[in-house]
Scaffold this active site. Structure first.
Site, PDB file in Angstrom:
ATOM      1  N   CYS A 193       0.847  -1.201   0.000  1.00 22.83           N
ATOM      2  CA  CYS A 193       0.000   0.000   0.000  1.00 22.83           C
ATOM      3  C   CYS A 193       0.879   1.247   0.000  1.00 22.83           C
ATOM      4  CB  CYS A 193      -0.927   0.007   1.215  1.00 22.83           C
ATOM      5  SG  CYS A 193      -2.003   1.449   1.293  1.00 22.83           S
ATOM      6  N   CYS A 242      -0.476   4.083   2.193  1.00 27.91           N
ATOM      7  CA  CYS A 242      -0.250   3.856   3.629  1.00 27.91           C
ATOM      8  C   CYS A 242       1.198   4.136   4.034  1.00 27.91           C
ATOM      9  CB  CYS A 242      -0.582   2.408   3.996  1.00 27.91           C
ATOM     10  SG  CYS A 242      -2.202   1.819   3.501  1.00 27.91           S
ATOM     11  N   ASP A 243       2.141   3.672   3.218  1.00 27.59           N
ATOM     12  CA  ASP A 243       3.531   3.601   3.648  1.00 27.59           C
ATOM     13  C   ASP A 243       4.503   4.485   2.876  1.00 27.59           C
ATOM     14  OD1 ASP A 243       2.686   1.630   5.426  1.00 27.59           O
ATOM     15  OD2 ASP A 243       3.062   0.022   3.996  1.00 27.59           O
TER      16      ASP A 243
END
Length: 308
Positions: A131, A134-135
């Protein structure tokens, strides 16, 4: 007899449990592994509202579980084997018991497709990610690679270009499958380099990603690139095995719902990554869970005579 049985203890499931328990409904969450689902595999989260400092995915999951329990949610660690959704009273068969409920909320989530590399699972959260949204910010100033050729891979690469000086896109074909608009954006971005007709054969590094071994599947030529992050964007698999032949699914296997989280079967709702939707994030899963619980409460109130 339960009012609500929630299958899956991720952000969708525990938000649904919180809302249904606060509505004084007898609520049971059944989770076969650990709280949090995919969220629990994320070491640090910066994009969930309410936390000025980053929070670990597993820490947030435990807080969600604790909050739901505070209002009366019962949590059971067991594996659901079979569902009977044909009657007004739904039945949930687990390894150890059979439960009845007026409503069911499906929140089994989805699992990222993996490359199947030896170190992939070990380095997940330590350089291997599924992701970019997300990261991505954790790889600021680092060289990374994205594997995939569809819209998700293209969008991930463009997103990572905000933080990273160099992004490799590794694709097993000689052209992207992404939309032309995205392809044009990729080609115009000088930070992005394509490795066509190529696959990742191995991840270098013991405690973090240090590089990748690449093979050109047309020529057989092998090479190595130095990267500190690997983003796998080859799709998701909805965890739909319990409901494959029971509720209406999309062509990709996701559960179809309306905006109230109702499925094709009355009294059965779906929330989170399992359902067909545009954005799969912790915050959208939580929102789905709230909607599903509210709709389940209304369904119970409107159908009391059917549960006697």
């Amino acid at each position: 007899m339960n009012d609500v049985i929630i299958i899956g203890g991720g952000p969708a499931g525990y938000t649904a449990a919180l809302y249904s328990s606060r509505a004084q409904l007898d609520t049971l969450v059944i989770e076969k592994m650990f709280s949090g689902g995919q969220m629990a595999t994320t070491d640090v989260m910066e994009n969930y509202p309410g936390f000025e400092e980053p929070i670990g995915g597993s820490d947030l999951a435990l807080r969600m579980e604790k909050q739901a329990r505070k209002f009366g949610t019962v949590v059971l660690n067991d594996e659901v084997l079979e569902l009977d959704l044909n009657s007004n009273i739904k039945k949930v068969k687990t390894k150890n018991n059979t439960f009845e409920s007026k409503t069911i909320i499906l929140s089994m989530g989805a699992s990222p497709k993996m490359l199947g590399l030896p170190k992939e699972e070990k380095l997940r959260g330590s350089g291997v990610s599924y992701c970019a949204v997300c990261d991505g910010a954790f790889f600021r100033g680092k060289t990374v690679a994205v594997v995939g050729g569809g819209d998700t891979a293209a969008e991930d690469a463009l997103y990572l270009a905000r933080f990273c000086p160099k992004i490799y896109i590794i694709h097993r074909r000689d052209a992207m499958r992404a939309t032309k608009l995205l392809q044009n954006e990729l080609c115009c971005n000088k930070k992005i380099e394509f490795l066509w007709d190529s696959v990742v054969e191995d991840i270098e590094g013991q405690f973090g990603v240090e590089g990748l071994k690449i093979k050109n599947i047309k020529t057989g030529e092998q090479s190595s690139i130095k990267v500190e992050g690997l983003f796998v964007a080859i799709g998701l698999n909805p965890n739909n095995s319990l409901v494959k032949d029971k509720v209406e699914l999309s062509k990709d296997g996701y559960v179809k719902t309306d905006d109230r989280m109702s499925t094709s079967i009355p009294g059965v709702f779906a929330a989170g990554d399992l359902r067909e939707k545009y954005l799969r994030q912790v915050i959208t899963a939580a929102a789905d869970g709230a909607s599903a619980a509210y709709t389940a409460e209304q369904y119970i109130n409107e159908n009391m005579k059917n549960f006697k």
